[in-house]
Design a protein around this motif. Structure first.
Motif, PDB file in Angstrom:
ATOM      1  N   LEU A  63      14.214 -24.221  -9.197  1.00 49.66           N
ATOM      2  CA  LEU A  63      14.524 -22.892  -9.736  1.00 49.66           C
ATOM      3  C   LEU A  63      13.297 -21.992  -9.697  1.00 49.66           C
ATOM      4  N   LYS A  64      12.137 -22.542 -10.007  1.00 52.39           N
ATOM      5  CA  LYS A  64      10.905 -21.749  -9.942  1.00 52.39           C
ATOM      6  C   LYS A  64      10.651 -21.289  -8.510  1.00 52.39           C
ATOM      7  N   THR A  65      10.869 -22.166  -7.544  1.00 54.70           N
ATOM      8  CA  THR A  65      10.684 -21.797  -6.135  1.00 54.70           C
ATOM      9  C   THR A  65      11.643 -20.669  -5.752  1.00 54.70           C
ATOM     10  N   GLN A  66      12.875 -20.756  -6.199  1.00 55.30           N
ATOM     11  CA  GLN A  66      13.841 -19.699  -5.899  1.00 55.30           C
ATOM     12  C   GLN A  66      13.434 -18.372  -6.541  1.00 55.30           C
ATOM     13  N   LEU A  67      12.967 -18.429  -7.771  1.00 55.15           N
ATOM     14  CA  LEU A  67      12.533 -17.213  -8.456  1.00 55.15           C
ATOM     15  C   LEU A  67      11.312 -16.594  -7.773  1.00 55.15           C
ATOM     16  N   LEU A  68      10.381 -17.444  -7.350  1.00 57.51           N
ATOM     17  CA  LEU A  68       9.209 -16.933  -6.642  1.00 57.51           C
ATOM     18  C   LEU A  68       9.600 -16.274  -5.324  1.00 57.51           C
ATOM     19  N   PHE A  69      10.515 -16.905  -4.603  1.00 55.72           N
ATOM     20  CA  PHE A  69      10.972 -16.283  -3.358  1.00 55.72           C
ATOM     21  C   PHE A  69      11.708 -14.976  -3.641  1.00 55.72           C
ATOM     22  N   ALA A  70      12.523 -14.956  -4.695  1.00 52.30           N
ATOM     23  CA  ALA A  70      13.235 -13.719  -5.050  1.00 52.30           C
ATOM     24  C   ALA A  70      12.244 -12.599  -5.376  1.00 52.30           C
ATOM     25  N   LEU A  71      11.175 -12.919  -6.101  1.00 51.63           N
ATOM     26  CA  LEU A  71      10.150 -11.929  -6.425  1.00 51.63           C
ATOM     27  C   LEU A  71       9.452 -11.445  -5.155  1.00 51.63           C
ATOM     28  N   LEU A  72       9.094 -12.366  -4.293  1.00 53.19           N
ATOM     29  CA  LEU A  72       8.441 -12.011  -3.037  1.00 53.19           C
ATOM     30  C   LEU A  72       9.365 -11.142  -2.175  1.00 53.19           C
ATOM     31  N   ALA A  73      10.618 -11.530  -2.071  1.00 59.44           N
ATOM     32  CA  ALA A  73      11.576 -10.780  -1.256  1.00 59.44           C
ATOM     33  C   ALA A  73      11.821  -9.386  -1.839  1.00 59.44           C
ATOM     34  N   TYR A  74      11.934  -9.299  -3.172  1.00 57.72           N
ATOM     35  CA  TYR A  74      12.139  -7.989  -3.799  1.00 57.72           C
ATOM     36  C   TYR A  74      10.926  -7.092  -3.547  1.00 57.72           C
ATOM     37  N   GLY A  75       9.724  -7.657  -3.665  1.00 57.56           N
ATOM     38  CA  GLY A  75       8.525  -6.883  -3.367  1.00 57.56           C
ATOM     39  C   GLY A  75       8.511  -6.393  -1.926  1.00 57.56           C
ATOM     40  N   ALA A  76       8.937  -7.243  -1.002  1.00 56.20           N
ATOM     41  CA  ALA A  76       8.993  -6.860   0.411  1.00 56.20           C
ATOM     42  C   ALA A  76       9.997  -5.725   0.630  1.00 56.20           C
ATOM     43  N   ILE A  77      11.130  -5.818  -0.027  1.00 58.03           N
ATOM     44  CA  ILE A  77      12.151  -4.767   0.106  1.00 58.03           C
ATOM     45  C   ILE A  77      11.637  -3.435  -0.427  1.00 58.03           C
ATOM     46  N   ILE A  78      11.029  -3.464  -1.599  1.00 53.12           N
ATOM     47  CA  ILE A  78      10.529  -2.222  -2.200  1.00 53.12           C
ATOM     48  C   ILE A  78       9.387  -1.642  -1.373  1.00 53.12           C
ATOM     49  N   LEU A  79       8.521  -2.488  -0.843  1.00 53.86           N
ATOM     50  CA  LEU A  79       7.449  -1.987   0.024  1.00 53.86           C
ATOM     51  C   LEU A  79       8.044  -1.312   1.263  1.00 53.86           C
ATOM     52  N   SER A  80       9.073  -1.907   1.843  1.00 51.66           N
ATOM     53  CA  SER A  80       9.750  -1.285   2.989  1.00 51.66           C
ATOM     54  C   SER A  80      10.368   0.054   2.595  1.00 51.66           C
ATOM     55  N   PHE A  81      10.931   0.114   1.402  1.00 50.95           N
ATOM     56  CA  PHE A  81      11.504   1.359   0.883  1.00 50.95           C
ATOM     57  C   PHE A  81      10.435   2.447   0.797  1.00 50.95           C
ATOM     58  N   LEU A  82       9.239   2.079   0.334  1.00 48.21           N
ATOM     59  CA  LEU A  82       8.155   3.065   0.241  1.00 48.21           C
ATOM     60  C   LEU A  82       7.786   3.608   1.615  1.00 48.21           C
ATOM     61  N   GLY A  83       7.801   2.737   2.611  1.00 47.28           N
ATOM     62  CA  GLY A  83       7.571   3.216   3.975  1.00 47.28           C
ATOM     63  C   GLY A  83       8.686   4.140   4.433  1.00 47.28           C
ATOM     64  N   GLY A  84       9.919   3.793   4.076  1.00 46.83           N
ATOM     65  CA  GLY A  84      11.062   4.632   4.438  1.00 46.83           C
ATOM     66  C   GLY A  84      10.980   6.031   3.853  1.00 46.83           C
ATOM     67  N   ILE A  85      10.405   6.139   2.675  1.00 45.88           N
ATOM     68  CA  ILE A  85      10.208   7.468   2.077  1.00 45.88           C
ATOM     69  C   ILE A  85       9.341   8.314   2.998  1.00 45.88           C
ATOM     70  N   HIS A  86       8.293   7.727   3.518  1.00 47.47           N
ATOM     71  CA  HIS A  86       7.406   8.485   4.410  1.00 47.47           C
ATOM     72  C   HIS A  86       8.067   8.803   5.750  1.00 47.47           C
ATOM     73  N   TRP A  87       8.951   7.933   6.220  1.00 47.32           N
ATOM     74  CA  TRP A  87       9.719   8.240   7.436  1.00 47.32           C
ATOM     75  C   TRP A  87      10.557   9.502   7.186  1.00 47.32           C
ATOM     76  N   GLY A  88      11.256   9.520   6.064  1.00 47.12           N
ATOM     77  CA  GLY A  88      12.082  10.676   5.730  1.00 47.12           C
ATOM     78  C   GLY A  88      11.265  11.945   5.575  1.00 47.12           C
ATOM     79  N   LEU A  89      10.123  11.850   4.923  1.00 47.37           N
ATOM     80  CA  LEU A  89       9.265  13.020   4.778  1.00 47.37           C
ATOM     81  C   LEU A  89       8.773  13.510   6.138  1.00 47.37           C
ATOM     82  N   ALA A  90       8.470  12.576   7.034  1.00 48.62           N
ATOM     83  CA  ALA A  90       7.935  12.942   8.349  1.00 48.62           C
ATOM     84  C   ALA A  90       8.987  13.623   9.215  1.00 48.62           C
ATOM     85  N   ILE A  91      10.172  13.058   9.287  1.00 53.31           N
ATOM     86  CA  ILE A  91      11.164  13.640  10.201  1.00 53.31           C
ATOM     87  C   ILE A  91      11.795  14.904   9.650  1.00 53.31           C
ATOM     88  N   GLY A  92      11.686  15.119   8.362  1.00 51.23           N
ATOM     89  CA  GLY A  92      12.272  16.313   7.771  1.00 51.23           C
ATOM     90  C   GLY A  92      11.289  17.430   7.532  1.00 51.23           C
TER      91      GLY A  92
END
Length: 175
Positions: A63-92
């Protein structure tokens, strides 16, 4: 006269004269106020970071391994989202040179690539990579705001959210 939330939101996204994104005008119009929707949704977005990182201290084994992976994956998703914000700002953005557009779009895809790498390495390294990337994105966001490429209120939103994300990722590293 104070504008309604909807009017302020529209003003942030559309320049009434040209019908294009214009952060310069929006930044001058209400520089100090983080829109309530952004504040609430950003605050809700930090909850998985807090919950997952704290839960890892109270669990063991699979369960700890699953939670750690979930935290890592959520961080990766949010970091990608932050990059996406800059994509939107750039093209608009208002018309810009090809070099400026290339720089901004290239910068916007880096967070996704870093996030992907963080998922491929051992957890302890992945958490540190993500934490460093969140700090780097905060610096990029502050610079973008100062250059009027992002709303003036954006750093006020990003500071506490980035601190919370980095703290959660460090907790994940040491749990």
């Amino acid at each position: 006269m104070r504008l309604s939330f909807q009017a302020r939101t529209i003003r942030y996204f559309m320049d009434e004269r040209a019908g294009i994104l214009n952060w310069n005008e929006a930044a001058r119009s209400d520089a100090s106020s983080v829109p309530s929707a952004a504040a609430w949704l950003g605050g809700l977005g930090i909850l998985p970071f807090a919950g997952l990182s704290l839960a890892t201290f109270f669990t063991r084994d699979a369960l700890k391994t699953q939670l750690l992976f979930a935290l890592l994956a959520y961080g990766a998703i949010i970091l990608s989202f932050l990059g996406g914000i800059h994509w939107g700002l750039a093209i608009g953005a208002v018309p810009q040179t090809d070099n400026t557009l290339l720089r901004r779009i290239a910068l916007s895809i880096l967070p996704s690539l870093v996030a992907w790498v963080a998922l491929l390495v051992p957890f302890s390294i992945g958490f540190l990579v993500l934490a460093a990337a969140f700090v780097a994105m905060l610096v990029v966001d502050i610079r973008a705001s100062r250059m009027h490429e992002a709303p003036a209120w954006y750093p006020k939103l990003r500071w506490p959210l980035s601190c919370g994300a980095v703290a959660a990722l460090f907790l994940g590293t040491f749990s």
